[in-house]
Design a protein around this motif. Structure first.
Motif, PDB file in Angstrom:
ATOM      1  N   MET A  98       0.543  -1.143   0.118  1.00 20.54           N
ATOM      2  CA  MET A  98      -0.076  -0.392   0.240  1.00 20.54           C
ATOM      3  C   MET A  98       0.828   0.973   0.606  1.00 20.54           C
ATOM      4  O   MET A  98       0.623   2.491  -0.653  1.00 20.54           O
ATOM      5  CB  MET A  98      -1.006   0.169   1.815  1.00 20.54           C
ATOM      6  N   LEU A  99       1.647   1.472   0.644  1.00 28.13           N
ATOM      7  CA  LEU A  99       2.509   2.023   0.930  1.00 28.13           C
ATOM      8  C   LEU A  99       3.635   2.519  -0.331  1.00 28.13           C
ATOM      9  O   LEU A  99       3.634   3.841  -0.768  1.00 28.13           O
ATOM     10  CB  LEU A  99       3.516   2.326   1.575  1.00 28.13           C
ATOM     11  N   GLN A 100       3.798   1.862  -0.966  1.00 24.07           N
ATOM     12  CA  GLN A 100       4.452   1.848  -2.376  1.00 24.07           C
ATOM     13  C   GLN A 100       3.393   1.973  -2.620  1.00 24.07           C
ATOM     14  O   GLN A 100       4.048   3.419  -3.860  1.00 24.07           O
ATOM     15  CB  GLN A 100       5.014   0.760  -2.391  1.00 24.07           C
ATOM     16  N   LEU A 135       8.869   7.348  -1.267  1.00 27.85           N
ATOM     17  CA  LEU A 135       9.475   6.768  -0.668  1.00 27.85           C
ATOM     18  C   LEU A 135      10.448   5.653  -0.778  1.00 27.85           C
ATOM     19  O   LEU A 135       9.754   4.718  -1.492  1.00 27.85           O
ATOM     20  CB  LEU A 135       8.028   6.266   0.730  1.00 27.85           C
ATOM     21  N   THR A 136      11.944   5.301  -0.238  1.00 24.43           N
ATOM     22  CA  THR A 136      12.017   3.960  -0.201  1.00 24.43           C
ATOM     23  C   THR A 136      12.269   3.015   0.372  1.00 24.43           C
ATOM     24  O   THR A 136      11.133   3.229   1.443  1.00 24.43           O
ATOM     25  CB  THR A 136      13.642   4.735   0.463  1.00 24.43           C
ATOM     26  N   ASP A 137      12.407   2.147  -0.163  1.00 22.70           N
ATOM     27  CA  ASP A 137      12.025   0.554   0.221  1.00 22.70           C
ATOM     28  C   ASP A 137      12.744   0.469   1.852  1.00 22.70           C
ATOM     29  O   ASP A 137      11.781   0.246   2.583  1.00 22.70           O
ATOM     30  CB  ASP A 137      12.620  -0.336  -0.472  1.00 22.70           C
ATOM     31  N   TYR A 143       9.616   1.848   8.790  1.00 26.60           N
ATOM     32  CA  TYR A 143       8.098   2.504   9.605  1.00 26.60           C
ATOM     33  C   TYR A 143       7.096   1.243  10.179  1.00 26.60           C
ATOM     34  O   TYR A 143       6.547   0.957  10.148  1.00 26.60           O
ATOM     35  CB  TYR A 143       7.061   3.383   8.404  1.00 26.60           C
ATOM     36  N   VAL A 144       7.065   0.430   8.834  1.00 28.72           N
ATOM     37  CA  VAL A 144       6.416  -0.770   8.728  1.00 28.72           C
ATOM     38  C   VAL A 144       7.325  -1.506  10.090  1.00 28.72           C
ATOM     39  O   VAL A 144       6.399  -2.291  11.384  1.00 28.72           O
ATOM     40  CB  VAL A 144       6.145  -1.791   7.198  1.00 28.72           C
ATOM     41  N   ILE A 165       7.893  12.265   7.341  1.00 26.24           N
ATOM     42  CA  ILE A 165       9.172  12.247   7.088  1.00 26.24           C
ATOM     43  C   ILE A 165       8.493  12.858   5.235  1.00 26.24           C
ATOM     44  O   ILE A 165       9.635  12.541   4.605  1.00 26.24           O
ATOM     45  CB  ILE A 165       9.963  10.703   7.161  1.00 26.24           C
ATOM     46  N   GLY A 166       7.224  11.244   5.597  1.00 26.15           N
ATOM     47  CA  GLY A 166       7.203  11.736   3.757  1.00 26.15           C
ATOM     48  C   GLY A 166       6.033  12.668   3.068  1.00 26.15           C
ATOM     49  O   GLY A 166       5.903  12.591   2.094  1.00 26.15           O
TER      50      GLY A 166
END
Length: 195
Positions: A98-100, A135-137, A143-144, A165-166
């Protein structure tokens, strides 16, 4: 201030969310908490606010019989992105996906609130646009692994590290993204108390 309008009413917040409890306290509303289990399933054809409206009202329907002075408040938040709803992820891998998908993109956060009394049901919603940087991996992984994305629509909390940060821009209400459009709650409760 609002409590002077609500003195003859009992406000019941049907939410286990500590964030929503905090908002009600900060708004100056005396309230009781009564959370009832509801299977949060909605018809597949629904889109955007129709989903969160449906789920908020579904939660309110668990309260069959109300006294004339009682007001039940339920709410539901979804993230709408790429023409689909992102609810709470079921796994950490799903949270990462989801975040990716939202990285370097703008998505919408929609929160609906349902107000139920003995004689009426009112459902209102508010939409806020949120933009993430790329967002970087490593950032997503951190975060996760260090927060609790599984209890949040879209797998993130705006008030947490990933938000710090994002997020590069917000158009709308910060509080809608946190799960409660406080301005709508305030205005609607005063309307109900006066009616």
């Amino acid at each position: 201030m609002i409590q002077s309008f609500l003195n003859n009413h009992t406000v019941i917040l049907a939410s286990g969310s500590p964030r929503r409890h905090h908002f009600f306290k900060e708004l100056g509303i005396d309230f009781k908490i009564d959370v009832r289990e509801v299977e949060e399933i909605y018809p597949e054809h629904l889109k955007r606010e129709a989903i969160s409206n449906y789920l908020a009202e579904l939660k309110a329907e668990a309260f069959n019989i109300l006294n004339p002075q009682e007001i039940v408040i339920t709410s539901d938040t979804i993230v709408w992105h790429n023409e689909k709803a992102l609810g709470k992820p079921k796994t950490l891998d799903e949270a990462k996906t989801m975040l990716q998908s939202m990285s370097n993109q703008t998505h919408e956060v929609i929160t609906s609130v349902c107000f139920k009394t003995a004689t009426k049901i009112i459902v209102k919603h508010h939409t806020t646009q949120v933009t993430f940087k790329t967002l970087t991996d490593q950032e997503i992984e951190y975060y996760v692994e260090t927060h609790q994305p599984l209890d949040k629509a879209g797998a993130y909390g705006i008030q947490e590290w990933i938000g710090y940060i994002g997020i590069t821009s917000i158009t709308g209400s910060f509080f809608t993204v946190m799960g409660l459009p406080t301005h709508i709650v305030y205005e609607t409760l005063i309307e109900l108390a006066k009616s």
